[in-house]
Design a protein around this motif. Structure first.
Motif, mmCIF file in Angstrom:
data_model
loop_
_atom_site.group_PDB
_atom_site.id
_atom_site.type_symbol
_atom_site.label_atom_id
_atom_site.label_comp_id
_atom_site.label_asym_id
_atom_site.label_seq_id
_atom_site.Cartn_x
_atom_site.Cartn_y
_atom_site.Cartn_z
ATOM 1 N N ALA A 1 63.973 72.096 48.243
ATOM 2 C CA ALA A 1 62.660 71.461 48.073
ATOM 3 C C ALA A 1 62.736 70.263 47.130
ATOM 4 N N VAL A 2 63.476 70.411 46.038
ATOM 5 C CA VAL A 2 63.602 69.310 45.072
ATOM 6 C C VAL A 2 64.374 68.152 45.683
ATOM 7 N N HIS B 1 63.108 64.340 46.621
ATOM 8 C CA HIS B 1 63.798 63.215 45.970
ATOM 9 C C HIS B 1 64.336 62.227 46.997
ATOM 10 N N LEU B 2 64.987 62.712 48.021
ATOM 11 C CA LEU B 2 65.609 61.831 49.013
ATOM 12 C C LEU B 2 64.589 61.071 49.845
ATOM 13 N N LEU C 1 66.253 65.236 54.691
ATOM 14 C CA LEU C 1 67.102 66.407 54.490
ATOM 15 C C LEU C 1 66.540 67.537 55.336
ATOM 16 N N TYR C 2 67.410 68.224 56.082
ATOM 17 C CA TYR C 2 66.964 69.263 57.002
ATOM 18 C C TYR C 2 67.624 70.599 56.660
ATOM 19 N N LEU D 1 56.134 71.823 45.814
ATOM 20 C CA LEU D 1 55.484 73.134 45.895
ATOM 21 C C LEU D 1 55.116 73.482 47.331
ATOM 22 N N ARG D 2 54.685 72.483 48.099
ATOM 23 C CA ARG D 2 54.349 72.729 49.500
ATOM 24 C C ARG D 2 55.594 73.089 50.293
ATOM 25 N N VAL D 3 56.680 72.367 50.063
ATOM 26 C CA VAL D 3 57.935 72.655 50.772
ATOM 27 C C VAL D 3 58.429 74.057 50.423
#
Length: 298
Positions: A169-170, A174-175, A182-183, A283-285
């Motif tokens: 998630a972080v 960030h990316l 990012l998957y 937080l959602r991710v």
């Protein structure tokens, strides 16, 4: 506490300790003892057990106020193999079972105790995560940087699944600031202590909740990477490890082998730079990923 009840509680605690993505057997047990209390019928067919389980899952959704970590897929082996192992049912015939004496004698107490045991277990494992479904709750946490970081720090260390999801998630958030994607296509329940994360720019991140403190550990890990990834990808520096902790010497040693690494401290450092909108996205991710793995299938 009588010996029958003590035995039942001990077995239920074993069920809980062995739960991974879903609490199943304690909830089936609750459904069975609740049915027995209501009907005094101790005989169950496979269809009865399945029905008791579905009803119990609905009860727990209301009791917990969420549907995470409960309601996994039902299998015929549950009443025939798993529940007898915990002394809940005994097999009479093909797909015909009877509630054991210990659980019958303790049924009333178990109807009251099992929900609390399940709730305490899920709360200890998931903390505030179920609350993240609510945008208002996410906003409260996101507004306070210290509270946001405290949540990350508390949850990321609980188990490898949390380490993976929180790191993902972080990094994903960030990316995305750099138009990079990012998957995370797999689930932690299927991993071998590390799941690959793919990107739209050729880099693969592999998450492993371990400490790299000496070169001997690195050599074994590098052999694994060579098995999982092509030499070309490694030589191009397109494999990045996300790990719990790493010494400076080991980090340099990995760099010499063209492998970059990020530690838990690096992840926390990235998270500390986020603004409110980015913290909300993290937080959602987190909630979305936990839902993907833990949300009830029933």
């Amino acid at each position: 506490m009588g010996k029958e009840l003590a035995y039942c509680v001990s077995e239920i605690e074993k069920m809980l300790s062995r739960s991974t993505t879903k609490v199943i057997f304690p909830i089936i047990t609750f459904g069975l003892v609740k049915s027995f209390c209501e009907t005094q019928n101790d005989f169950f067919t496979d269809a009865d057990v399945r029905c008791c389980y579905k009803n119990a899952v609905q009860y727990f959704k209301k009791y917990l106020g969420h549907s995470l970590h409960i309601g996994g897929k039902y299998y015929d082996a549950y009443p025939s193999r798993n529940l007898p192992k915990y002394g809940v049912l005994k097999t009479l015939d093909n797909k015909q079972y009877r509630l054991t004496d210990e659980y019958k004698k303790s049924a009333t107490e178990l109807v009251a105790l099992i929900p609390k045991l399940v709730k305490d277990f899920i709360s200890a494992k998931m903390g505030q995560i179920p609350n993240l479904e609510n945008i208002d709750d996410r906003l409260i946490i996101a507004k306070e940087k210290d509270e946001f970081l405290q949540l990350i720090q508390q949850q990321i260390d609980i188990n490898p699944s949390n380490f993976e999801i929180f790191s993902f998630a972080v990094l994903k958030t960030h990316l995305e600031k750099f138009a990079c994607k990012l998957y995370r296509d797999t689930r932690t329940s299927a991993h071998d202590k590390g799941v690959d994360l793919s990107t739209n720019f050729g880099v693969v991140y592999q998450i492993k909740k371990l400490k790299l403190l000496n070169q001997s550990n690195v050599d074994a890990l590098f052999k694994e990477l060579q098995t999982n990834f092509s030499d070309e990808r490694i030589k191009d520096g397109n494999v990045v490890l996300i790990i719990d902790d790493i010494t400076k010497d080991v980090k340099k040693y990995l760099i010499n082998m063209k492998v970059q690494s990020l530690s838990k401290e690096d992840i926390l450092s990235i998270a500390s730079l986020f603004e409110i909108e980015e913290r909300l996205k993290v937080l959602r991710v987190i909630f979305d990923e936990f839902s993907r793995e833990y949300k009830s299938d029933i």
